[in-house]
Enzyme design. Structure first.
Site, PDB file in Angstrom:
ATOM      1  N   GLY A   1      -2.342  -3.184   8.252  1.00 18.82           N
ATOM      2  CA  GLY A   1      -0.792  -3.224   7.750  1.00 18.82           C
ATOM      3  C   GLY A   1      -0.095  -1.993   8.100  1.00 18.82           C
ATOM      4  N   ASP A   2       1.184  -2.025   7.676  1.00 18.75           N
ATOM      5  CA  ASP A   2       2.206  -1.186   8.077  1.00 18.75           C
ATOM      6  C   ASP A   2       2.418  -1.086   9.711  1.00 18.75           C
ATOM      7  OD1 ASP A   2       2.223  -0.396   5.445  1.00 18.75           O
ATOM      8  OD2 ASP A   2       0.558   0.617   5.603  1.00 18.75           O
ATOM      9  N   GLU A   3       2.360  -2.085  10.347  1.00 19.55           N
ATOM     10  CA  GLU A   3       2.437  -1.926  11.694  1.00 19.55           C
ATOM     11  C   GLU A   3       3.984  -2.160  11.963  1.00 19.55           C
ATOM     12  OE1 GLU A   3       0.591  -4.389  10.485  1.00 19.55           O
ATOM     13  OE2 GLU A   3      -1.585  -4.351  10.847  1.00 19.55           O
TER      14      GLU A   3
ATOM     15  N   GLY B   1       7.859  -5.711   9.410  1.00 23.97           N
ATOM     16  CA  GLY B   1       9.339  -5.972   8.849  1.00 23.97           C
ATOM     17  C   GLY B   1      10.241  -6.045   9.934  1.00 23.97           C
TER      18      GLY B   1
ATOM     19  N   ASN C   1       2.123  -5.872  -2.994  1.00 23.28           N
ATOM     20  CA  ASN C   1       1.452  -4.701  -2.539  1.00 23.28           C
ATOM     21  C   ASN C   1       2.008  -4.505  -1.078  1.00 23.28           C
ATOM     22  OD1 ASN C   1       0.428  -7.208  -1.825  1.00 23.28           O
ATOM     23  ND2 ASN C   1      -1.603  -6.489  -1.455  1.00 23.28           N
TER      24      ASN C   1
ATOM     25  N   HIS D   1       8.236  -4.054   3.093  1.00 21.84           N
ATOM     26  CA  HIS D   1       8.898  -3.969   4.480  1.00 21.84           C
ATOM     27  C   HIS D   1      10.227  -3.082   4.181  1.00 21.84           C
ATOM     28  CE1 HIS D   1       6.432  -6.911   5.717  1.00 21.84           C
ATOM     29  NE2 HIS D   1       7.069  -7.959   5.586  1.00 21.84           N
ATOM     30  N   THR D   2      10.127  -2.133   5.216  1.00 20.92           N
ATOM     31  CA  THR D   2      11.408  -1.114   5.147  1.00 20.92           C
ATOM     32  C   THR D   2      12.278  -1.692   6.527  1.00 20.92           C
ATOM     33  OG1 THR D   2      10.023   0.537   4.601  1.00 20.92           O
ATOM     34  CG2 THR D   2      12.221   1.108   5.301  1.00 20.92           C
TER      35      THR D   2
ATOM     36  N   ARG E   1      -9.905 -20.588 -11.170  1.00 23.98           N
ATOM     37  CA  ARG E   1      -9.047 -21.646 -11.662  1.00 23.98           C
ATOM     38  C   ARG E   1      -8.327 -21.550 -12.969  1.00 23.98           C
ATOM     39  NH1 ARG E   1     -13.925 -24.891 -10.180  1.00 23.98           N
ATOM     40  NH2 ARG E   1     -14.603 -22.824 -10.620  1.00 23.98           N
TER      41      ARG E   1
ATOM     42  N   THR F   1      -7.479  -6.487   1.155  1.00 23.02           N
ATOM     43  CA  THR F   1      -6.955  -7.068   0.134  1.00 23.02           C
ATOM     44  C   THR F   1      -7.679  -8.392  -0.263  1.00 23.02           C
ATOM     45  OG1 THR F   1      -4.459  -7.503  -0.752  1.00 23.02           O
ATOM     46  CG2 THR F   1      -5.174  -8.376   1.534  1.00 23.02           C
TER      47      THR F   1
ATOM     48  N   GLY G   1      12.324   2.099  17.954  1.00 21.22           N
ATOM     49  CA  GLY G   1      12.905   2.603  16.717  1.00 21.22           C
ATOM     50  C   GLY G   1      13.049   1.756  15.477  1.00 21.22           C
TER      51      GLY G   1
HETATM   52  P1  IMP Z   1      -4.302  -4.417  -2.835  1.00 17.61           P
HETATM   53  O1  IMP Z   1      -4.015  -5.343  -1.676  1.00 17.61           O
HETATM   54  O2  IMP Z   1      -3.664  -3.722  -3.810  1.00 17.61           O
HETATM   55  O3  IMP Z   1      -5.664  -5.076  -3.501  1.00 17.61           O
HETATM   56  O4  IMP Z   1      -5.431  -3.177  -2.094  1.00 17.61           O
HETATM   57  C1  IMP Z   1      -6.555  -3.467  -1.266  1.00 17.61           C
HETATM   58  C2  IMP Z   1      -6.402  -2.334   0.144  1.00 17.61           C
HETATM   59  O5  IMP Z   1      -5.447  -2.992   0.786  1.00 17.61           O
HETATM   60  C3  IMP Z   1      -6.061  -1.046  -0.158  1.00 17.61           C
HETATM   61  O6  IMP Z   1      -6.950  -0.269   0.636  1.00 17.61           O
HETATM   62  C4  IMP Z   1      -4.546  -0.931  -0.162  1.00 17.61           C
HETATM   63  O7  IMP Z   1      -4.274   0.261   0.402  1.00 17.61           O
HETATM   64  C5  IMP Z   1      -4.372  -1.900   1.250  1.00 17.61           C
HETATM   65  N1  IMP Z   1      -3.166  -2.575   1.410  1.00 17.61           N
HETATM   66  C6  IMP Z   1      -2.625  -3.532   0.411  1.00 17.61           C
HETATM   67  N2  IMP Z   1      -1.233  -3.726   0.783  1.00 17.61           N
HETATM   68  C7  IMP Z   1      -0.912  -3.289   1.835  1.00 17.61           C
HETATM   69  C8  IMP Z   1       0.078  -2.911   2.776  1.00 17.61           C
HETATM   70  O8  IMP Z   1       1.173  -3.628   2.665  1.00 17.61           O
HETATM   71  N3  IMP Z   1      -0.212  -2.178   3.733  1.00 17.61           N
HETATM   72  C9  IMP Z   1      -1.216  -1.215   4.054  1.00 17.61           C
HETATM   73  N4  IMP Z   1      -2.275  -1.414   3.256  1.00 17.61           N
HETATM   74  C10 IMP Z   1      -2.187  -2.295   2.153  1.00 17.61           C
END
Ligand code: IMP
Length: 431
Positions: free
Chosen positions: A12-14, A17, A38, A41-42, A143, A239, A415
């Site tokens: 994530g966070d690549e 967005g 969870n 996007h910035t 369910r 996740t 950037g």
């Molecule tokens: P959850 O999705 O809140 O259940 O978290 C499970 C794992 O996924 C944890 O390590 C979180 O930090 C990670 N995680 C969830 N959403 C993101 C995201 O958007 N970016 C990066 N890590 C995420």
């Protein structure tokens, strides 16, 4: 007509967005297929920063339609706030944002359960975002979930809530030692959110399929990254949804034959939030430098991200899991100013050298990175509007990554702004 998936390849966070925002100009509809708030996007537009958690960033393009698919989980309070905030800042949402009636709702007990479960796990906690994502998906699979469409009928909503609270309140009071949740209080809260959300509820599978039939172009936007996929990622440090490109179909209600290609978003180094194995993590000066220069703090939780060198075996696994047709490379500008850059090209795992991270994520913690070192560059990449303008060492680095990953780079982001984007080759093509 073409439909493409944009998916993150690491944890994530690549910078998905930004890539989605850039590609949105060329599509008609952007659809999210999994995850909830969870994600974050910035997007920076004309110097103004927007942080969106649930609504696709495509909403910031006035002529685009956005879909929140059935595979997502929705915190109604956050989504209602996000819509209100967009409208306050002048973005029209009505008639442009469609939310699947089959998306599941995150309920107050989901957040409470997650908090208590994480606390009880102590040192073994997963480091989740505490947004109730895992418990909401648990109820979906069990369910017992309440879906967005249930907001349309108070009798149905009440009956499902009462049925849920019987068991949940027993656990909340007897196991967690907390006060029971009250049906009427929750209903009053959700009535207020429903006012905002109901106008956006729709049969989104039909909308997407009819749009594709009519020759419209659809971009499916993944949240989180491949290594956080509940099946394919570094389980249990993942996740609770399928984040891979294949999930775009189940998570929106379109068939796999409609997807033409997959754009894999690859960050030029590696980050992760929360617990779990991370072979190329750099704790010292390098990690600190990447974190500060790359602003590697969670858009959702503000947590500092763990940072490390680029990990090719991990990304190779992701590219094959997603069937990537090209790479969008993000944040190479963060590597600028380094004399040399390390890249993990292989792992040493159980005495053998391996090219691809192991399917058994339990082994990842035992994998030792094998690094190569390449020349860095001092120049700022953000002023380069094409590949030829880039410093020779950066050009070499990009070609080197393509060779290592055996996948073409279509886009390089230099950037945060929309303009800081260089297209090397057409990312959309009929597959
Ligand atoms: P959850 O999705 O809140 O259940 O978290 C499970 C794992 O996924 C944890 O390590 C979180 O930090 C990670 N995680 C969830 N959403 C993101 C995201 O958007 N970016 C990066 N890590 C995420």
């Amino acid at each position: 007509m073409p439909a493409y998936v944009v998916v993150g390849t690491q944890w994530g966070d690549e910078g998905k967005g930004k890539i989605v925002d850039f590609l949105t100009e060329r599509v008609d509809i952007v659809a999210r297929y999994q995850g909830g708030n969870n994600a974050g996007h910035t997007v920076v537009i004309s110097g103004e920063e927007y942080i969106l958690h649930l609504v696709p960033s495509g909403i910031l393009h006035p002529d685009k339609v956005c879909v929140v698919g059935n595979g997502t989980v929705i915190d109604a309070e956050i989504l209602a706030q996000e819509i209100a905030d967009l409208e306050r800042r002048g973005t029209e949402v009505a008639g442009r944002l469609f939310i699947s009636e089959n998306a599941h709702l995150i309920m107050p007990y989901h957040k409470l359960f997650e908090k208590m479960q994480e606390e009880m796990k102590g040192a073994n906690k997963l480091g989740t975002t505490l947004r109730g994502i895992g418990p909401a998906y648990t109820d979906k699979a069990d369910r017992a979930g309440i879906r967005a469409g249930d907001l349309l009928d108070e009798t149905v909503f009440r009956s499902k809530l009462e049925s849920n609270l019987k068991l949940k309140n027993a656990i909340i009071t007897k196991v967690f030692g907390q006060p029971a949740l009250k049906v009427d209080e929750i209903i009053a809260q959700y009535e207020a959110y429903a006012e905002r959300l109901i106008e956006c509820l729709a049969d989104t599978s039909l909308i997407l399929n009819e749009a594709l039939d009519a020759g419209k172009m659809v971009l499916f936007e993944g949240a989180q990254g491949t290594m956080l996929d509940v099946d394919q990622g570094t389980y249990p440090y993942v996740t609770s949804s399928n984040t891979v490109a294949g999930a775009a179909c189940a998570g929106t209600g379109v068939g796999p034959t409609r997807i033409n290609g997959v754009i894999a978003v690859v960050k030029a180094y590696t980050t992760r939030v929360g617990a779990g194995p991370f072979p190329t993590e750099q704790g010292g000066e390098v990690g600190e430098r990447l974190r500060e220069k790359g602003h590697e703090y969670g858009a959702t939780t503000g947590r500092p991200r763990r940072c490390g060198w680029f990990d090719a075996p991990l990304v190779r696994r992701s590219l094959l899991l997603n069937g990537a047709t090209s790479i969008a490379l993000t944040k190479p500008d963060v590597l600028g100013g380094m004399d040399s850059i390390k890249v993990c090209v292989m792992y040493r795992c159980n005495g053998a050298e391996v090219r691809c991270s192991p399917e058994n994520a339990g082994l990842l913690g035992q994998c030792e990175p094998i690094y190569e070192e390449v020349d860095g560059w001092a120049e700022d990449l953000s002023s380069c509007s094409n590949f030829e303008q880039m410093p020779p060492a950066a050009q070499q680095y990009f070609r080197y990554l393509e060779d290592l990953l055996d996948c073409p780079i279509s886009i390089i982001s230099t950037g945060a702004a929309r303009d800081n984007t260089v297209v090397l080759r057409e990312p959309f093509f009929e597959g």
